[in-house]
Motif scaffolding. Structure first.
Motif, short mmCIF file in Angstrom:
data_model
loop_
_atom_site.label_atom_id
_atom_site.label_comp_id
_atom_site.label_asym_id
_atom_site.label_seq_id
_atom_site.Cartn_x
_atom_site.Cartn_y
_atom_site.Cartn_z
N ASP A 56 0.82 -1.22 -0.08
CA ASP A 56 -0.07 0.06 -0.04
C ASP A 56 0.82 1.29 -0.08
OD1 ASP A 56 -2.47 -1.30 0.05
OD2 ASP A 56 -2.57 -1.46 1.90
N MET A 99 -10.17 -5.22 -9.79
CA MET A 99 -9.74 -5.20 -8.28
C MET A 99 -8.34 -5.02 -8.05
SD MET A 99 -12.17 -5.60 -6.37
CE MET A 99 -11.52 -6.01 -4.85
N ARG A 100 -7.38 -5.20 -9.10
CA ARG A 100 -6.35 -4.78 -9.00
C ARG A 100 -6.04 -3.37 -8.70
NH1 ARG A 100 -2.67 -3.76 -13.77
NH2 ARG A 100 -0.68 -3.66 -13.03
N SER A 102 -8.67 -1.20 -7.99
CA SER A 102 -9.57 -0.66 -6.90
C SER A 102 -9.02 -0.90 -5.44
CB SER A 102 -10.62 -1.83 -6.93
OG SER A 102 -11.73 -1.54 -7.91
N ASP A 103 -8.10 -1.86 -5.41
CA ASP A 103 -7.16 -2.40 -4.16
C ASP A 103 -6.12 -1.03 -3.90
OD1 ASP A 103 -6.96 -3.80 -1.59
OD2 ASP A 103 -5.29 -4.31 -2.51
N LYS A 104 -5.85 -0.38 -4.97
CA LYS A 104 -4.78 0.46 -4.71
C LYS A 104 -5.15 2.12 -4.80
CE LYS A 104 -2.11 -2.99 -3.89
NZ LYS A 104 -1.77 -3.45 -2.66
N SER A 106 -7.37 4.12 -3.50
CA SER A 106 -7.29 5.32 -2.27
C SER A 106 -6.06 5.64 -1.88
CB SER A 106 -7.91 4.53 -1.35
OG SER A 106 -9.58 4.26 -1.32
N GLU A 178 -14.14 -10.28 0.33
CA GLU A 178 -12.88 -9.61 -0.18
C GLU A 178 -13.33 -8.30 -0.71
OE1 GLU A 178 -9.43 -9.29 -3.70
OE2 GLU A 178 -10.67 -11.14 -3.41
N VAL A 179 -14.46 -7.96 -1.36
CA VAL A 179 -15.09 -6.91 -1.79
C VAL A 179 -15.59 -5.94 -0.54
CG1 VAL A 179 -16.95 -5.54 -3.19
CG2 VAL A 179 -15.58 -7.71 -3.97
N ASN A 182 -12.48 -4.67 1.07
CA ASN A 182 -11.85 -3.53 0.13
C ASN A 182 -12.69 -2.27 0.46
OD1 ASN A 182 -12.28 -2.15 -2.91
ND2 ASN A 182 -10.42 -2.44 -2.28
N LYS A 185 -12.13 -0.44 3.69
CA LYS A 185 -10.90 -0.09 3.63
C LYS A 185 -10.80 1.33 2.87
CE LYS A 185 -6.19 -1.07 1.94
NZ LYS A 185 -5.45 -1.98 1.19
N ARG A 186 -11.40 1.30 1.94
CA ARG A 186 -11.54 2.56 0.94
C ARG A 186 -12.20 3.62 1.71
NH1 ARG A 186 -13.34 1.29 -4.99
NH2 ARG A 186 -12.92 3.61 -5.10
#
Length: 233
Positions: A56, A99-100, A102-104, A106, A178-179, A182, A185-186
């Motif tokens: 992150d 998702m690759r 989306s996860d980064k 933020s 997982e979603v 995510n 977290k966001r």
């Protein structure tokens, strides 16, 4: 008499359907739609493709040196007429929704100089009225004087299910838990970042669409637009 043209800012949490409703409204009233979130996703994709993210942690100094090489624009797809996001003249509409990315997105979007660059680009795009823009800080930072501001929310579980369904329709299989993780977290990062945190503008109208159909929310938003136009006449 022609209707006055206004600026419409739609903010809110991730996966609330902001882009869907913004696009639908823009098509219906003949306005230009600008997807601000796609711009941050495009920067994130650039970072991933150039190995500027480790976990992150973003290599901010390296990214700063690359900012002048990142060019984002929006063009209609000839086949569908829908707006696609282009990064350095490459259509990245599908890649930035993964998702690759989306996860980064933020941590990348929380970087002050990234936000400064994107806000300047968005304000340049919106110098003329007649636009609908959605994102996290449109009504608070990008267009604080927008004539119509909407703030959208829904439960994390509702948003996660929508995201899962959206990705499934595109042939992408993801895990519901997982979603949800995510999204939570966001939400935390978006609300606690120092630069332009996600918050409802004082004059924004709240829309909780947890239990609304797309048709219902489209009708609700059109009604708010007509009210805003009436106030300008």
């Amino acid at each position: 008499m022609d209707k006055p043209r206004i600026t419409i800012a739609i903010d809110g949490f991730s996966s609330c359907g902001k882009s869907t409703m913004a696009k639908a409204l823009a098509r219906r009233i003949g306005y230009i739609y600008i997807d601000s979130g796609a711009m941050y996703r495009a920067v994130t994709l650039y970072c991933l493709d150039h190995n500027l993210i480790d976990g992150d942690t973003v290599d901010t100094e390296a990214l700063r040196s690359h900012m002048d090489d990142i060019h984002i624009d929006f063009r209609p797809d000839p086949a569908t007429g829908k707006t696609h996001t282009f990064l350095n003249n490459r259509d990245v509409e599908q890649e930035i929704r993964s998702m690759r990315v989306s996860d980064k997105v933020s941590p990348v979007s929380a970087i002050p100089f990234v936000r400064t660059a994107m806000v300047a680009a968005q304000q340049k795009m919106g110098e003329r009225k007649g636009i609908v823009m959605d994102g996290r800080d449109i009504g608070t930072t990008v267009f604080p004087r927008a004539e119509l501001k909407i703030f959208v929310t829904a439960s994390a579980e509702t948003r996660a299910q929508r995201r899962v369904d959206e990705l499934k329709d595109k042939g992408v299989a993801v895990d519901f838990d997982e979603v949800v993780a995510n999204i939570n977290k966001r939400d935390h990062i978006d609300q606690t970042r120092k630069e332009s945190p996600l918050r409802r503008a004082d004059d924004a109208i709240l829309l909780d669409n947890s239990h609304m159909t797309i048709d219902e929310q489209d009708a609700w938003l059109l009604a708010r637009y007509n009210e805003a136009i009436a106030r300008q006449q």
